[in-house]
Design an enzyme around this catalytic site. Structure first.
Site, PDB file in Angstrom:
ATOM      1  N   GLU A   1       0.833  -1.210   0.000  1.00 50.67           N
ATOM      2  CA  GLU A   1       0.000   0.000   0.000  1.00 50.67           C
ATOM      3  C   GLU A   1       0.865   1.257   0.000  1.00 50.67           C
ATOM      4  O   GLU A   1       0.633   2.205  -0.753  1.00 50.67           O
ATOM      5  CB  GLU A   1      -0.912   0.039   1.235  1.00 50.67           C
ATOM      6  CG  GLU A   1      -1.924  -1.081   1.314  1.00 50.67           C
ATOM      7  CD  GLU A   1      -1.457  -2.204   2.217  1.00 50.67           C
ATOM      8  OE1 GLU A   1      -0.282  -2.636   2.098  1.00 50.67           O
ATOM      9  OE2 GLU A   1      -2.267  -2.667   3.036  1.00 50.67           O
TER      10      GLU A   1
ATOM     11  N   HIS B   1     -23.010  10.249  22.328  1.00 50.14           N
ATOM     12  CA  HIS B   1     -24.169  10.443  21.448  1.00 50.14           C
ATOM     13  C   HIS B   1     -24.197   9.427  20.319  1.00 50.14           C
ATOM     14  O   HIS B   1     -24.906   9.616  19.338  1.00 50.14           O
ATOM     15  CB  HIS B   1     -24.156  11.878  20.909  1.00 50.14           C
ATOM     16  CG  HIS B   1     -24.213  12.888  22.022  1.00 50.14           C
ATOM     17  ND1 HIS B   1     -25.395  13.309  22.576  1.00 50.14           N
ATOM     18  CD2 HIS B   1     -23.230  13.496  22.728  1.00 50.14           C
ATOM     19  CE1 HIS B   1     -25.142  14.163  23.560  1.00 50.14           C
ATOM     20  NE2 HIS B   1     -23.828  14.291  23.674  1.00 50.14           N
TER      21      HIS B   1
END
Ligand code: F6P
Length: 510
Positions: free
Chosen positions: A189, A351
């Protein structure tokens, strides 16, 4: 299996159903008795389902596992990585008496930083895994320690081309430094990304690698190749030239202070007896939760936006190190050596996935970290951050029963029938464990100490489990198979003996 385990399991049976709050009633000094300190940080384990008997059972496990001997071997530079025949000397990169070769590279990095800063507006750092996550975290965490010359610091790791495209978008190649970071200088990569960026013709190219010859052969000017050594594991390498981009982007000397903070934690881990040793005790808590109580994962929640990348860094450190199935000698493990590490910064995490932490069927221990030092931004936010972190740990432990939930709804004017129906949904079982840690400041020395704490905790856990934390053979098979599939995805024939599912997907995607 160590003879300590039957005792640990007896304690687990005793404490599994115990109410955490009852442990505080039983021991009036529980908070201070279970709060431990190390350079630049403290950890309060009082909301974990442990007591003195558990800690002493684990001290016995540490003794039978040879904890003191393994720790001495680590710091003596002995071959602790037995499957690769190597020492693991990441601590030597930050030691006060670091080897001359380490000091030379550090001096060369500092000189390069001073020389290159006026010539660049941007750095593109290409690397993956340990060659990416550490520097990315440091750069993000120490934003307030950045050099006065603004330099845009971009990272790309993913071989999904969008990442590298984003990394160079809008930059001027004549004012950009490309840094290719790869221990092996063979990682597919990183090299694919590096070739793409090289073709864009950045004026300056540098490399950080343990294979300097390969970097030079690839085209990096020899004087811009900053080496490190095979005794530095990839996920332990942020203390080396791997962080060249940070050395340039941070104020002069800030990286050295980070190293000094880590060295303070090294001294604590090396010299402190097990019973007071913070990384070792934290490893005990990790193992207790994973192995004795059977919690498969833990959530790492720094209440600091600047440490939002800590969970990603710790994931590689912990799971690539201890995600093993056999002991050092190759015998199958009878217990898992590692829990799943996951998490995100608070308060944002509240949240999203905190619902599951509070009311999900599985119990997932949480590790909270707060910053006791100065906070950036509006002064009023400091109390808000603390209130939220403390409240989450409190709510996990204290909970709220159905009767309380019902009474609250009725007090607010709801009719009894609705309150009855909603009570089970609005009740919290509580009795969920967490650790609360604090660093003394979000500064280079404390960050260095914190990251070294996690490294040593990982090592301590490996010793308690009997695994080698310094190899990562588990990542190899997928790499080999990707190389075998690549020609077929470019249109050549499928490899022989390929399974039908993979064959169908190659067909579909090529
Ligand atoms: O694939 C895993 C791994 O070897 C990690 O251990 C390492 O941090 C990463 O790949 C990158 O390797 P390199 O620095 O050699 O490019």
């Amino acid at each position: 299996m160590s003879e300590a385990w039957p005792t640990i399991e007896t304690h687990a049976a005793r404490l599994r159903q115990t109410q955490l709050l009852d442990l505080f009633t039983a021991q009036s000094d529980r908070v201070s008795a279970l709060t431990f300190s190390a350079p630049h940080m403290i950890a309060d384990f009082s909301k974990q389902r442990i007591d003195a008997a558990v800690l002493s059972a684990f001290a016995k496990l540490a003794e039978t596992a040879g904890f003191d001997a393994w720790r001495s071997k680590l710091f003596a530079g002995e071959t602790v990585n037995n499957t690769e025949g190597r020492a693991a000397k990441h601590w030597a990169l930050r030691a006060n008496d670091a080897p001359a070769e380490v000091l030379d590279v550090r001096a060369a990095m500092n000189a390069f930083a001073q020389r290159i800063r006026p010539e660049i507006d941007a750095i593109v750092h290409l690397g993956i895994g340990g060659s990416d996550l550490g520097p990315r975290l440091i750069a993000d965490a120490l934003r307030s320690s950045r050099h006065s010359k603004p330099i845009e610091l971009r990272f790309a790791a993913n071989v999904d081309g969008a990442d590298v495209d984003d990394a160079i978008a809008g930059l001027d190649p004549d004012r950009t430094l490309l840094i290719v970071v790869s221990k092996t200088f063979t990682t597919q990569e990183t090299l694919a990304n590096a070739e793409y960026v090289r073709a864009w013709k950045p004026k300056h190219i540098a490399a950080a690698t343990a294979a300097p010859d390969k970097a030079v052969a690839w085209g990096v000017p020899a004087e811009n190749v900053f080496p490190f050594w095979d005794w530095v594991g990839g996920r332990y390498s942020l203390w080396s030239s791997v962080s060249l981009s940070c050395v340039i982007a941070l104020k002069d000397g800030a990286f050295d202070v980070l190293l000094a903070g880590a060295a303070e934690m090294d001294a604590h881990f090396r010299d402190t007896p097990f019973a007071q040793n913070l990384p070792a005790l934290s490893a005990v808590v990790q193992m207790w939760n994973r192995e004795a109580l059977g919690h498969g994962s833990y959530a790492l929640i720094p209440y600091m936006e600047r440490l939002r990348l800590l969970p990603a860094w710790a994931q590689q450190l912990e799971m690539e190190s201890n995600g093993k199935g056999v002991t050092r000698d190759g015998a199958p493990l009878t217990r898992s050596a590692c829990a799943v590490t996951w998490g995100a910064a608070g308060t944002n995490a509240q949240h999203s996935f905190f619902q599951l932490l509070h009311q999900g069927a599985d119990q997932i221990p949480v590790e909270f970290i707060v910053n006791e030092g100065a906070h950036e931004g509006p002064r009023t936010h400091r109390a808000l951050v603390f209130a939220n972190a403390l409240a989450q740990a409190q709510a996990l432990m204290v909970g709220k029963n159905a009767a309380q939930a019902r009474a609250e709804m009725i007090a607010k004017g709801m009719n009894t029938e609705d309150a009855e129906r909603l009570a089970p949904h609005r009740a919290f079982r509580g009795n969920r464990a967490s650790t609360l840690m604090a660093i003394d400041a979000l500064k280079p020395e404390a960050l260095g100490a914190l990251l070294a704490f996690y490294e040593h905790r990982t090592f301590a856990q490996s010793v308690l489990s009997g695994v080698n934390p310094f190899d990562q053979w588990g990542v190899e098979l997928g790499k080999e198979m990707a190389n075998q599939l690549l020609p077929a995805l470019k249109g050549e024939a499928l490899p022989k003996d390929i399974d039908p599912s993979t064959a169908a997907w190659v067909d579909r995607l090529r």
